[in-house]
Design a protein around this motif. Structure first.
Motif, PDB file in Angstrom:
ATOM      1  N   UNK A 122      97.537  -6.816 -38.985  1.00 33.53           N
ATOM      2  CA  UNK A 122      99.648  -6.642 -37.695  1.00 33.53           C
ATOM      3  C   UNK A 122     100.150  -6.267 -39.716  1.00 33.53           C
ATOM      4  N   UNK A 123     100.736  -5.190 -38.428  1.00 37.08           N
ATOM      5  CA  UNK A 123     102.459  -4.931 -39.889  1.00 37.08           C
ATOM      6  C   UNK A 123     103.895  -5.629 -39.505  1.00 37.08           C
ATOM      7  N   UNK A 124     104.465  -5.651 -40.097  1.00 39.57           N
ATOM      8  CA  UNK A 124     106.304  -6.581 -39.520  1.00 39.57           C
ATOM      9  C   UNK A 124     106.711  -5.678 -40.776  1.00 39.57           C
TER      10      UNK A 124
ATOM     11  N   UNK B   9     103.375   3.972 -47.222  1.00 41.33           N
ATOM     12  CA  UNK B   9     102.383   4.802 -47.552  1.00 41.33           C
ATOM     13  C   UNK B   9     100.521   3.572 -47.679  1.00 41.33           C
ATOM     14  N   UNK B  10     100.524   5.208 -45.968  1.00 44.04           N
ATOM     15  CA  UNK B  10      99.614   4.615 -45.932  1.00 44.04           C
ATOM     16  C   UNK B  10      99.072   3.951 -44.752  1.00 44.04           C
ATOM     17  N   UNK B  11     100.101   3.728 -44.232  1.00 43.40           N
ATOM     18  CA  UNK B  11     100.268   2.518 -43.112  1.00 43.40           C
ATOM     19  C   UNK B  11      99.350   2.731 -42.255  1.00 43.40           C
ATOM     20  N   UNK B  12      99.292   4.442 -42.012  1.00 36.27           N
ATOM     21  CA  UNK B  12      98.031   4.805 -40.497  1.00 36.27           C
ATOM     22  C   UNK B  12      96.563   4.010 -41.391  1.00 36.27           C
ATOM     23  N   UNK B  13      96.738   4.105 -42.779  1.00 40.22           N
ATOM     24  CA  UNK B  13      94.647   3.469 -42.631  1.00 40.22           C
ATOM     25  C   UNK B  13      95.242   2.138 -42.673  1.00 40.22           C
TER      26      UNK B  13
ATOM     27  N   UNK C 277     101.113   6.846 -29.098  1.00 39.90           N
ATOM     28  CA  UNK C 277     102.165   7.967 -28.797  1.00 39.90           C
ATOM     29  C   UNK C 277     102.893   8.207 -30.156  1.00 39.90           C
ATOM     30  N   UNK C 278     102.668   7.466 -31.304  1.00 45.67           N
ATOM     31  CA  UNK C 278     103.094   8.214 -32.723  1.00 45.67           C
ATOM     32  C   UNK C 278     101.370   8.503 -33.851  1.00 45.67           C
ATOM     33  N   UNK C 279     100.440   8.376 -32.048  1.00 40.08           N
ATOM     34  CA  UNK C 279      99.079   9.179 -33.435  1.00 40.08           C
ATOM     35  C   UNK C 279      98.145   7.700 -33.927  1.00 40.08           C
ATOM     36  N   UNK C 280      98.352   7.282 -33.930  1.00 45.18           N
ATOM     37  CA  UNK C 280      98.014   5.961 -34.720  1.00 45.18           C
ATOM     38  C   UNK C 280      96.352   5.436 -34.264  1.00 45.18           C
TER      39      UNK C 280
ATOM     40  N   UNK D 188      96.110  -0.836 -50.998  1.00 43.39           N
ATOM     41  CA  UNK D 188      96.756   0.678 -50.325  1.00 43.39           C
ATOM     42  C   UNK D 188      98.300   1.360 -49.842  1.00 43.39           C
ATOM     43  N   UNK D 189      98.810  -0.400 -48.047  1.00 45.11           N
ATOM     44  CA  UNK D 189     100.015   0.062 -48.338  1.00 45.11           C
ATOM     45  C   UNK D 189     100.960  -0.370 -49.067  1.00 45.11           C
TER      46      UNK D 189
END
Lengths: 379, 379
Positions: free
Chosen positions: A336-338, A324-328, B292-295, A374-375
C-alpha cells in the motif's frame, strides 16, 4: 438537538502528511476541516475544506484561526500555546489540551514529568546552554537534544568528546545518558474525554542511522507478552497522568535486560502508527478523531503483520519529485503506497510511506526490503 | 521521463459519493482531481482539488472540462458521450471508453450486446413507447425499464396488468420476462489498458423492495464454487468483449436451478463494491485507479466477511440530516461508517453506508442488522 460530529468544523494546526491522512479519515464523518500551515504548498492544501496559509507559532494567526473552528487539534507540537490557552479559556475545545502540548513541547519538562510520575526513563540533566556541558555527569558518548523544536531526528546529537560538546546547539539542552538498547518500540494510546483509554499493539522500529529517522516499522512486536504488557501499561499510565484527550505516541527503548525506558512522547498521530491504516482494525487517524470527538475507541487489534517503510528523498536529489519504479512495487500483493503530495523532494525528506501487509511476518519483511531497494524518490 | 501518476490531473464527471470515495483513494497517489457536477453542494465539492459546478450532459461544458484534464473518468453513466468522443479523438485518455459508456447508457443496447455475445440474460423485448406494450410477448407480471437514465431503482416498473402498462414510462422501453431468482449477486471486474483482468469475489445482495435499492450486501458469497466460478467467468467475458479499461460491475441473478442471468452493467465503481474498502485487500476505488492508470491490478481477495448496509434517508424526513445513534454503532467492533457529505436528507436518499467486518459471517450479519435498526438518518 446536540451538535453532532458531522456538523462540526475541525481546525487543524499544521498541514503536513499527518493532517492529510487525518483528513482522509475525517471525510468519512462529513467533518469540515480547516487547516493552518505556513507552507502555501502544504500536503493538506487541496484536500481541506479551507486551507489558510499562515504561521502556526504566531499568537494572532492561531487565535483568529481557532475562533472559526468548533474543535481544534494539532498535527505538530510546535504551535502557539498561548493562543490555544486563550481559545480554551473562551470555551473552545482544544484537544490535545494546550497544557499537554506545552509539557511535551519542552523535552526537559517532559523528562521531569517522567521523573515525578515514576515513569522509567534514561538518566538526564538539563543545561541552559552548551557552555555548561563540561559539567555533564555522563561519560562520553552521551546524547544532547535541543529542549524545543527538534523533530524528525533534527535537534539531536551524539557527544563523543569535548569538541563535539563545543559544537552542540546554542539553545537550552537536555543531556541523556546513552542507553544501550535492544530495540526501540512504540505504543500509541488514545484517551477520549470520557476517560476511555485504548492502546494499539506494540510495534518495533528500525532507524536509518544516517538520517536519524524511523525507516522500517514492524507491527505487531514479537517481544514476550510480559515486555509488551509492561510497555502498554506504561503508555496507559502516561496518558492517564497527563489526562490527555486525543492520541499519544509513546516511544520507548527496550534494554538488553528487558527493561523499558520511555524516550519521547508525541500528543498526536505519529509516524509509528502509519501501518495501522491497513494493518489494524482501526487506524490511528480514526482513533484520534474518535478520541477528540468523545466517541468510543475503535478496535485496535492487528489484522495482520504489517511493515511500514518511510519513503525518504534520495541523497543528492533535490527538485520536482519522481517516484521511480512505483509500478513495480504496486505489482506486489499487500503493498500500500501513500504519497504525501509534496511537489519537491530533497535528501531524507519524508515524501510518503509504504505499508506491506502479509499474514507471514518474514514475507512481509522481505517484501518491505524489496520495496525499499526498488521505489526511490528522485528528482 | 514519462508522465507519472502523481503528475496527472484526473477529471471526474460526477461529484457524488462514488467520486468522493475515489478521491479519498486518489490522495494516496498525489493525483490532482478535478470534478464536474451540476449540484453546487455535491459530495466531492470540498475535497477535490478543483470543483466545477456545471452540467455533465452538456457538450460544451463536458468538452471544456475534459480539455483541462490528462485523463477523464466517470462516476455516473449519464454524461455527454459526444463530448467524450471528441476529447478521445483529440488524444485525451477517457476511461472507461466513450463507446463502452454509450453501450451501457442504453439498457436496450446492453441487452442486445449480451445476446450477440452469448451472455446469459433474461428474455427481453424493446419497445419505442408504452403504446406498444400490448404487443409484449411476456405474461404478466413482467418488468419494464426505461432504456436510459434509470438509476438507484428509478425507471423500473413491475407490470402486472394492462392498467400498469398504461401507466408505464413515456420513453423507449425494455421489457423483460420476470426472473424467479434465488438471489442477486454481483462481480466487480477490472481491466487495465494492458488487458490485465481481475475479479473481486462474488457478493450477494439483498434489496429493500420498497425503495428498490441494494440495502444489504454480503461478501464473500457462500454459493458453491461452481456457481461462483461461473459468475466470475461471465464477468471476465463481458469485460473482455467490451475491451473496457476501468472497473465494470456485473449484476447477475442466480436462479433456483443455479443458472446465472446477467441483469445490468455499470462501468465504474459500484454500490456492490463499497464493502471492499475494509473487506478486501484492495478496494474497488483503488482498483479503478490502477486500471485507468494502467497499473497492475491489486489483490482482490476478501480479508474477512463483510456486510455493507446503505444508509438511506428515513421516510417522512426531509431537511438537514441528523445521524441518530451514530455513537452507539461506533461502539461496536468492526463497524466502519462512511457518510457522503450530503447536507440534506430525503426519503431513501443514499446518505452513507456502513460496512461491518467480522471473521464470523453470522456475527457480521447480526451486527449489520443491529446497525440497520439503530443508525437512522432523520431531519
Amino acid at each position: 438537538m446536540a451538535k453532532q460530529i458531522s456538523d462540526l468544523k475541525l481546525g487543524i494546526l499544521g498541514g503536513g502528511q499527518l493532517g492529510r491522512m487525518l483528513i482522509q479519515e475525517a471525510i468519512n464523518y462529513n467533518l469540515v476541516t480547516h487547516v493552518l500551515d505556513p507552507d502555501h504548498d502544504a500536503p493538506c492544501k487541496d484536500i481541506a475544506h479551507k486551507f489558510e496559509c499562515g504561521s502556526i507559532t504566531d499568537f494572532d494567526t492561531v487565535y483568529q484561526f481557532g475562533k472559526k473552528a468548533d474543535i481544534i487539534t494539532i498535527e505538530i507540537e510546535k504551535v502557539n500555546i498561548e493562543a490555544l490557552e486563550q481559545l480554551e479559556r473562551e470555551g473552545k475545545i482544544v484537544y490535545p489540551q494546550p497544557r499537554v502540548i506545552r509539557l511535551i513541547q519542552d523535552k526537559g519538562i517532559q523528562k521531569q514529568f517522567f521523573k515525578e510520575n515514576d515513569i522509567p526513563t534514561a538518566p538526564f540533566q538539563l543545561f541552559s546552554s552548551k557552555e555548561d556541558l563540561p559539567n555533564c555527569a555522563f561519560p562520553f558518548p552521551y546524547i544532547v537534544k535541543q529542549r524545543r523544536d527538534g523533530y524528525d531526528g533534527k535537534g539531536v546529537m551524539l557527544i563523543s568528546n569535548a569538541d563535539d560538546a563545543d559544537q552542540a546547539f546554542e539553545s537550552p539542552l537536555l543531556a541523556e545518558a546513552l542507553v544501550d538498547f535492544d530495540k526501540e518500540i512504540s505504543v500509541i494510546v488514545s484517551r477520549n474525554a470520557n476517560g476511555d483509554v485504548r492502546t494499539f499493539p506494540v510495534v518495533e522500529m528500525e532507524f536509518n542511522k544516517e538520517a536519524n529517522l524511523v525507516e522500517f516499522l514492524i507491527s505487531p512486536s514479537t517481544y514476550p507478552e510480559t515486555i509488551q504488557q509492561k510497555a502498554e501499561k506504561i503508555a496507559v499510565s502516561i496518558a492517564s497522568a497527563l489526562n490527555i484527550t486525543g492520541l499519544l505516541a509513546v516511544e520507548m527503548f527496550v534494554t538488553h535486560d528487558g527493561d523499558i525506558l520511555v524516550n519521547e512522547l508525541a500528543p498526536r498521530p505519529h509516524n509509528s502508527g502509519h501501518h495501522s491504516i491497513e494493518g489494524n482494525y482501526t487506524s490511528q487517524f480514526a482513533q484520534h478523531l474518535r478520541a477528540i470527538f468523545n466517541l468510543p475507541p475503535g478496535d485496535t487489534r492487528a489484522l495482520s503483520n504489517a511493515v511500514m517503510i518511510n519513503l525518504l528523498g534520495e541523497k543528492k536529489h533535490e527538485g520536482l519529485a519522481v517516484y521511480q519504479d512505483l509500478e513495480r512495487v504496486m505489482a506486489i500483493e499487500g503493498v500500500y503506497v501513500h504519497l504525501y503530495g509534496k511537489k519537491y523532494t530533497k535528501p531524507f525528506r519524508k515524501m510518503g510511506h509504504v505499508t506491506v501487509v502479509d499474514q507471514n511476518r518474514e514475507k512481509a519483511i522481505e517484501k518491505a526490503r524489496y520495496v525499499q531497494q526498488t521505489l526511490k524518490v528522485i528528482s
